[in-house]
Write an enzyme that holds these catalytic residues in place. Structure first.
Site, PDB file in Angstrom:
ATOM      1  N   LYS A   1      -7.953   2.297  -3.516  1.00 36.65           N
ATOM      2  CA  LYS A   1      -8.450   2.601  -2.158  1.00 36.65           C
ATOM      3  C   LYS A   1      -8.760   4.094  -2.066  1.00 36.65           C
ATOM      4  CE  LYS A   1      -7.138   2.354   2.725  1.00 36.65           C
ATOM      5  NZ  LYS A   1      -6.535   1.539   3.778  1.00 36.65           N
TER       6      LYS A   1
ATOM      7  N   LYS B   1       0.819  -1.211   0.000  1.00 33.41           N
ATOM      8  CA  LYS B   1       0.000   0.000   0.000  1.00 33.41           C
ATOM      9  C   LYS B   1       0.852   1.260   0.000  1.00 33.41           C
ATOM     10  CE  LYS B   1      -1.688   2.578   3.046  1.00 33.41           C
ATOM     11  NZ  LYS B   1      -2.262   3.146   4.267  1.00 33.41           N
TER      12      LYS B   1
END
Ligand code: 5MM
Length: 335
Positions: A217, A134
């Site tokens: 996201k 991420k």
């Protein structure tokens, strides 16, 4: 379909979502201090191990984002944390950015750093068991923000990060977070978020990233925290869907929202409505940090040895969000 697509879908399918437990040490220290617990490696591990060994890891949590400290820690039973997560049926992932720093040229804004040496760090994380990663870019909304410079430079960094991650056989989570702070309207959030996401995809395509092997996201479309013009949850869901339908290429397999400072209840309710109205082929689920952990952390802080009780609180929240990710949640299921 590619191997990366298979990993991404496995993390997100059937209502599963992601537990964002990648708070840096300074953020985790703040969270622990807020509930009166001392922040040290042992306590940070204790809380996280309780979550990672709960039954919802098998039923609800498709992936866990770890922080560098945690991926190297061992459980009380001498298992590596990524092994515990995999054994529970979930997938270990890792935050690989090194944080948002002042953006030279626009000092009120931030640019996320961490590209130097990233290729070698990724190889190490892969060896440690990570299957996905991420990177978070942050954007503020104000009359003149986000600036073109912030939109461009953060998109560029997210794309360079993503192509390196795929080269190393992991799935990149692309997280452009337009912050909720401020007085802006939901309409402003819609316009700015659309611009930010579109620029991210322009750069991802330029950097030849395989869009079938990423997870987006994003934030939901919300009015600013201090806005006088709040909108209904139905409007949040509809605007969020409209923004994503118009900005995200159809090859992307799934979207996992951040909670961004919404309450646990609000984050679940909005996700549920998004899924009720979802007329796209994207999987729409959660990748929550605060909105999955807040109640569990508060409960745990009262007695840090109460593993079972803490897991019960966490399991409930995870179950509510997994129902919401299928549009099957309702208020009366809350306790
Ligand atoms: C878990 O918090 C992450 C941020 O950590 P640092 O700020 O310490 O780097 C954060 O990136 C998180 O993954 C996302 O913002 C989603 O978390 P929320 O709490 O917004 O759902």
């Amino acid at each position: 379909m590619s191997e990366l697509n298979t990993v991404a879908v496995k993390i997100l399918e059937n209502g599963k979502g992601i537990l964002a437990a990648d708070e840096s040490t300074s953020t985790m220290t703040k969270r622990l201090n807020d509930v009166g617990v001392e922040s040290n490696p042992k306590n940070r591990l204790l809380f996280r191990e309780i979550l990672f060994s709960s039954s919802s890891m098998t039923k609800c949590i498709g992936g866990v984002i770890l922080y560098d400290e945690t991926i190297r820690q061992e459980t009380s039973k001498k298992n590596k944390i990524p092994e515990l997560i995999s054994k529970m049926g979930s997938t270990p992932g890792i935050k690989v950015d090194t944080g948002a720093k002042v953006l030279a040229g626009s000092p009120k804004e931030k640019i996320t750093e961490g590209l130097d040496g990233l290729r070698d760090r990724l190889k190490e994380y892969y060896r440690l068991g990570a299957k996905f990663t991420k990177w978070r870019g942050v954007y503020i909304i104000d009359e003149n923000f986000p600036s073109k410079l912030s939109i461009h430079s953060n998109a560029h960094a997210l794309a360079r990060y993503s192509s390196l991650v795929q080269e190393c056989n992991m799935v990149p989570i692309v997280e452009p977070e337009v912050l909720m702070d401020g007085e802006h309207s939901a309409e402003d959030c819609y316009k700015k978020t659309s611009e930010v996401i579109q620029k991210c995809f322009d750069e991802l395509i330029l950097h030849k990233v395989d869009l079938t092997g990423i997870i987006l996201k994003p934030n939901m479309i919300l009015a600013g925290k201090n806005s006088k013009k709040k909108i209904s949850n139905e409007e949040v869901a509809k605007l969020t869907l409209k923004c994503l339908k118009d900005s995200v290429p159809p090859e992307v397999p799934g979207i996992a929202f951040l909670s961004g400072g919404q309450s646990e209840f609000e984050a679940t309710e909005n996700l549920n409505l998004i899924n009720k109205f979802n007329d796209t082929n994207f999987i729409m689920t959660y990748s929550y940090g605060r909105a999955l952990q807040q109640s569990a952390l508060k409960f745990w802080s009262k007695n840090i040895q109460n593993i079972e009780g803490t897991q019960k609180v966490f399991n409930h929240r995870a179950k509510m969000n997994t129902l919401a990710a299928q549009g099957k949640w309702s208020k009366d299921l809350e306790i």
